[in-house]
Design an enzyme around this catalytic site. Structure first.
Site: not given
Ligand SMILES: Cc1cc2nc3c(=O)[nH]c(=O)nc-3n(C[C@H](O)[C@H](O)[C@H](O)COP(=O)(O)OP(=O)(O)OC[C@H]3O[C@@H](n4cnc5c(N)ncnc54)[C@H](O)[C@@H]3O)c2cc1C
Length: 534
Positions: A152-153, A378, A402
């Site tokens: 992730t970025e 509760g 994930e």
């Molecule tokens: C505590 C924690 C640990 C993590 N650990 C790791 C790690 O070890 N390695 C790593 O690489 N990443 C990690 N992540 C990142 C994580 O995988 C991402 O946060 C996640 O995949 C969602 O990406 P985003 O936060 O950018 O949300 P976004 O992609 O911006 O999504 C925002 C909303 O839009 C919805 N959405 C986006 N695209 C679509 C679509 N095509 N169709 C329908 N709905 C959509 C999503 O479901 C969500 O509700 C971690 C995140 C957290 C919070």
């Protein structure tokens, strides 16, 4: 002596499934050791680990004392490298016992289960890296070196095709040099890092991404911050900067996202499914204990129908998530162990469809279970005096990382559209059911008819309409599959009958609601559903 393996007969039940391989005695022995560490070290440490939390100093992370102790105990027990071959000092466990260990660890401390679960990265190295990289990295897992998965970025979350972290090959050193930022990386200061990066300059999509391994000893990676997050606080989630960080290529260039990340994520999604089941188990046990001890209106609250209904629903969703978890893990195992190529392909297809289904259903149920378990406490549940407050916060992540639940639906809808789920449902139906259970089978048959009708109604509709209904269709398939699995298990062991009865009846009602929604949905409703498109 407490033991999280021995105190849960559902685990031994899953391990002795007719489709399991023959190494059960060995699995049993090791799981008992892990169950002991879970009950007597990791669970008692959970509160302290979250309160102290990881700390950052000079670009590197220090685990809380309790987390470090958990990790040391498991390392000393020789159980890291659980799924790796023996030549890398691994235990060579198949997927079923591997996820069973994760389930128990997550029950003890969901945050710590991430540090444990990230050893999944070794699987990707084992499957795709060169022999030299395998020899260099894999024996270190057993010794306790930890891993991270750096995908992730800031602008690449669900959409990993947007990854920007740059990889340029340096002819002088023979290494690839990585530059850029990653965020939300669990255990981001690990010794062994797998990194998705853009190796093809000027490319814009997933075809320009490759996969790399980095050793912390090579330097160039710093933790910029540790996230201050809602739950799973005992494990660090990090923002990372890469400055000319040396790395080695895994497999071939350009297959980073399409092949290697997808493979790693599939394994990790089953792992999160296991984590969700472990959290559900913890929530159920806390709620049951509290309901048996708390008196109101002169009796134990467990005697009130409103309370025992919640408890029995938690248990049904817990047991149903678990049967789906182990069915999915068995399909993964069979896709690897089958000698016949057609059989291999068959189980691969099932594993690919069941994995997102599991992640979706187990993650959502774990949240619902934690919510209801807190409700049973509760006001006390709202306080930090009981573990349920932490469990409730920990549960929340399982539908986000994930791949969010919405992204699991995007993956699982394929199994609806191409008929994989339906064929498997029909295969379950073919299994005979005793007279005692015939009425439950009737519900499932009606559910299947409605599911088929709903799928037929969606044939030929615009893709946006299908996307709109996708979650309902996937959940209908999920409820049918879980209902069948629990019914089949109830044939082997009657203790599953109450959960089968509760779940199938509820699932019948949920599916009926979805069916009616899909059947009666008019395209003019879109106007209402898109009203926030400004
Ligand atoms: C505590 C924690 C640990 C993590 N650990 C790791 C790690 O070890 N390695 C790593 O690489 N990443 C990690 N992540 C990142 C994580 O995988 C991402 O946060 C996640 O995949 C969602 O990406 P985003 O936060 O950018 O949300 P976004 O992609 O911006 O999504 C925002 C909303 O839009 C919805 N959405 C986006 N695209 C679509 C679509 N095509 N169709 C329908 N709905 C959509 C999503 O479901 C969500 O509700 C971690 C995140 C957290 C919070």
């Amino acid at each position: 002596m407490k033991n999280f393996y021995r105190d849960n007969p559902d685990l031994a039940f899953q391990l002795t499934h007719p489709l399991m391989d023959s190494d059960i005695e060995n699995y049993d022995l090791v799981l008992e050791i892990i169950g002991d560490i879970c009950a007597n070290t990791i669970a008692p440490n959970a509160e302290e680990a979250e309160l102290e939390g990881p700390t950052l100093s000079d670009g590197h992370v220090t685990y809380p004392r309790a987390t470090a102790e958990n990790h040391r105990m498991l390392t000393q027990a020789g159980v890291y490298g659980i799924s790796l071959p023996q030549k890398y000092d691994g235990l060579n466990f198949s997927m079923v016992p591997t996820v069973m260990a994760t389930e128990m660890i997550a029950r003890a401390d969901a945050g710590f289960s991430n540090i444990w679960g990230l050893q999944d990265c070794a699987e990707t190295i084992h499957e795709f890296a060169s022999q030299e990289i395998k020899d260099e990295f894999l024996p270190r897992i057993y010794k306790g070196d930890t891993c991270s998965m750096d995908l992730t970025e800031p602008n690449a979350g669900s959409d990993l095709q947007a990854v920007k972290l740059k990889a340029i090959f340096d002819t002088e050193s023979g290494f690839w040099l990585l530059n850029g930022v990653k965020r939300f990386i669990t255990n981001g200061d690990a010794q062994i890092k797998l990194i998705l990066a853009r190796s093809q300059e000027g490319s814009k999509d997933g075809r320009g991404l490759s996969y790399f391994v980095h050793d912390s000893a090579w330097g160039g990676v710093r933790v910029r911050r540790i996230e201050n997050k809602l739950g799973i606080r005992s494990s660090p989630t990090c923002e990372l900067t890469f400055t000319n960080a040396p790395a080695k290529l895994i497999g071939e260039e350009k297959l980073g996202l399409i092949k290697y990340t997808m493979s790693l994520m599939n394994g990790a999604r089953v792992g999160v499914g296991a984590q969700a089941v472990g959290i559900s188990e913890a929530a159920y046990r806390e709620a049951l204990k509290y309901a048996q001890e708390r008196f109101q209106f002169g009796k134990k609250i467990i005697e009130f129908p409103a309370v025992y209904e919640m408890l029995s629903m938690i248990k049904a969703k817990l047991q149903d998530s678990r049967v789906l978890l182990y069915e999915t893990a068995r399909f993964v195992d069979l896709s690897k162990s089958s000698v016949d190529r057609n059989e291999q392909k068959h189980f691969r297809r099932l594993a690919d469809c069941y994995t997102p289904l599991l992640k979706l259903m187990a993650g959502e149920y774990c949240n619902q279970n934690a919510y209801d378990a807190l409700q049973i406490h509760g006001g006390s549940g709202y306080m930090k005096d009981y573990p349920i407050e932490r469990i409730y916060r920990d549960a929340r992540i399982t539908t986000i990382y994930e791949g969010t639940s919405q992204l699991q639906v995007v993956a699982a809808i394929k199994g609806v559209v191409n008929g994989t789920f339906l064929s498997q449902i029909i295969a379950y139906e073919a299994q005979s059911v005793g007279a005692l259970y015939a009425y439950l089978k009737e519900y499932l048959l009606t559910m299947r008819q409605e599911y088929e009708e709903a799928v037929t109604m969606m044939q030929g509709v615009e893709s946006e309409h299908l996307d709109f209904q996708a979650r309902r269709l996937v959940e209908m398939a999920g409820c049918l599959i879980m209902g069948h699995l629990l019914l089949i298990d109830a044939q082997r062991d009657e203790s599953f009958l109450p959960s089968a009865e509760i779940f199938i009846y509820k699932a019948y009602c949920w599916n009926r609601e979805h069916y009616i929604f899909i059947r009666d949905f008019k395209s003019s409703f879109y106007k209402t559903y898109t009203f926030c498109h400004v």
